[in-house]
Design an enzyme around this catalytic site. Structure first.
Site, PDB file in Angstrom:
ATOM      1  CG  ASP A 127      27.710  56.430  46.261  1.00 47.73           C
ATOM      2  OD1 ASP A 127      27.657  57.013  47.358  1.00 47.73           O
ATOM      3  OD2 ASP A 127      27.915  55.210  46.133  1.00 47.73           O
ATOM      4  CE1 TYR A 142      20.558  53.814  47.115  1.00 51.27           C
ATOM      5  CE2 TYR A 142      20.115  52.670  49.174  1.00 51.27           C
ATOM      6  CZ  TYR A 142      20.563  53.792  48.492  1.00 51.27           C
ATOM      7  OH  TYR A 142      21.015  54.885  49.191  1.00 51.27           O
TER       8      TYR A 142
END
Length: 536
Positions: free
Chosen positions: A115, A171
């Protein structure tokens, strides 16, 4: 005549030796037939030969710092990682002119779509590119900005796709340790409610002057300076002055001669001024950071006062530090909260624009842990690692947001189970994007299937380069944003029931309670608030 000596008997030929296929390597100096460039000769007698290279299907390993970019995926009119990377591939000779800006023509794919503002140290993209002549990686890095680095590439099968063949992704989210302390950076409603009381929450020192302020409780922005307000008889340390991570610094304040600081982890202030009135308030303005939000509010009496070493809490009340650290008890609780996300669940409440009935809302999280504390530029961060098959837009930031709210006693642990239900719609906090980055992509099934003919697709060969980029680009940026902008500190002030009213609900009512539901107030105590049961 014996049948064994008959001239008509067939003659047995020796079996041919087996031919072993060579691994298709990322190097361009291999001698296999399909690696030889084809050549075009216009004149048979001419010695000038212009090589015409073939395209190769490869996986490219790269890292980037997401600051200033609108995410990974190419988007017309927006500055994206893919946009810069595609242009660099063309300029480096990997993409021909007629395919420029047309990723489908060279079979482009990415393993993860990060993002806006999110970084990566283990991103993988794939496609068909001209990788000869040698120096392809150096040419790419010379074109790209320093915040995007190409580590290398590896040859793959012709059917390889970085997105489809990626089994799972890991992540990491770096959350400051102080964010897990319920006494650190309380919600704005609590600050406003405290004004004028004996437990007044004075200025929140670790917050940047930007963003959402608490009216009447946060000072105006000014560059690094001490100032004396003659009307209010105040000595104030303005935003931008930082204290060390072990507490406040030892400070000697001389109004006429200036300010001196050291890093002994103690505050010791001496104010020298003959004409100061009684009850002068010495305050540290917002923007000044300490370890866990220790701030100073003192009274100066008479002409000269020597102030002993003190630690003062967010309420301006003297005490021996907040006492919070990410110890074993806190670690056990935070890991228990994060573990509630593990497994296959409907995460429709942890993303945007996806309904509960959408099959894409079903995601599988393999692990979610927070066992390590890293110190970057004097700030302690808890390293939260989450591994899953794939993630949706804002999903990890919302998972962290709710977990932090629970750690700060703004919501009960039972809210996670409630939020994972398909027939429930609630709004959960979204943590800032700056602390999130893609750590690694895994291709386990592909590597197992093609281990005999192709190189392994993994970051192992580039681990040292990735770690160096992580420390210099990603970690330093996260710490810098916290020091300069107070990104997490400001976000913590938004964790109140006005912004997120759903945090107050525990779940269904208990029979016999007349429709009462339990709320959690801003200081973490459970109180009963009578209200009628309603559908969320």
């Amino acid at each position: 005549m014996d049948s064994t000596t008959s001239p008509s008997s067939p003659k047995q030929e020796p079996e041919p030796e087996p031919v072993f296929k060579k691994l298709k390597m990322s190097t361009t100096t291999t001698t296999s037939d399909d690696d030889e460039p084809t050549t075009t000769i216009t004149d048979p007698s001419s010695t000038d030969r212009k090589p015409r290279y073939k395209r190769r299907k490869i996986a490219i390993f790269l890292a980037y710092c997401g600051v200033g970019y609108q995410g990974m995926q190419k988007n017309p009119g927006a500055k994206t990682i893919e946009g810069d990377l595609e242009e660099a591939l063309y300029l480096a000779g990997g993409v021909p002119e007629h395919d420029r800006g047309k990723p489908k023509r060279f079979d482009w794919a990415r393993s993860a779509r990060t993002d806006k503002g999110v970084s990566a140290v283990g991103q993988v993209v794939s496609g068909r590119f001209y990788i000869d002549p040698p120096g392809f990686i150096d040419r790419l890095n010379s074109i790209l900005p320093n915040q995007i680095r190409i580590f290398g590439f590896k040859r793959t099968t012709s059917s390889f796709n970085a997105k489809k063949f990626c089994d799972r992704r890991r992540y990491v989210y770096l959350i400051p340790v102080f964010a897990l302390d319920c006494n650190s950076h309380p919600d704005r409603e609590s600050v406003l409610a405290s004004l004028g009381s004996e437990n007044e929450l004075v200025k929140c020192l670790e917050c940047s002057e930007r963003g959402r302020k608490v009216a009447g409780a946060m000072g105006k922005h000014n560059n690094n300076a001490w100032k004396v307000d003659d009307n209010e008889s105040k000595v104030e340390l303005e935003s931008g002055d930082c204290l060390n991570n072990n507490g406040s610094s030892e400070i000697i304040v001389e109004i006429e001669s200036g300010v001196s600081l050291n890093n002994n982890g103690i505050v010791a202030m001496e104010v020298k001024e003959e004409n100061l009135s009684n009850e002068i308030k010495v305050e540290l303005e917002s923007g000044v950071s300490s370890n866990n939000d220790d701030i100073v509010a003192m009274e100066v009496k008479d002409e000269k006062v020597g102030l002993d070493s003190v630690n003062v809490d967010e309420k301006g009340l003297s005490k021996k530090g907040s006492g919070f650290c990410y110890g074993e008890q806190e670690k056990e609780r935070f890991n228990r909260i994060l573990n509630s996300y593990v497994g296959t669940h409907n995460f429709h409440n942890f993303t945007t624009r996806i309904k509960a009935e959408d099959p894409s809302a079903i995601r599988y999280i393999i692990s979610f842990t927070a066992n390590t504390v890293v110190t970057v530029d004097g700030i302690d961060f808890v390293k939260c690692e989450v591994v899953g098959q794939s993630f949706m837009l804002h999903q990890i930031r919302k998972l962290i947001g709710l977990a932090v709210a629970i750690m700060r006693n703004c919501a009960p642990e039972s809210l996670i189970e409630y939020a994972l239900q398909k027939d429930v719609n609630i709004n959960v906090p979204t943590a800032p994007e700056v602390g999130l980055f893609l750590d690694e992509c895994f291709f386990t099934s592909y590597n197992q299937k093609w281990k005999d003919t192709h190189e392994e697709i993994s970051m192992e060969a580039y681990a040292e380069q990735a770690e160096d980029f992580k420390m210099k680009q990603v970690y330093s940026h996260i710490a810098s944003m916290e020091q300069k902008e107070g990104s997490v500190a400001i976000w913590l002030h938004s964790l109140n029931y006005r912004n997120y009213p759903d945090l107050s609900y525990v779940g269904d009512t208990t029979p016999g309670n007349n429709g009462e539901k339990v709320h959690i107030d801003s200081i973490g105590e459970q109180v009963l608030a009578v209200e009628k049961s309603s559908t969320l």
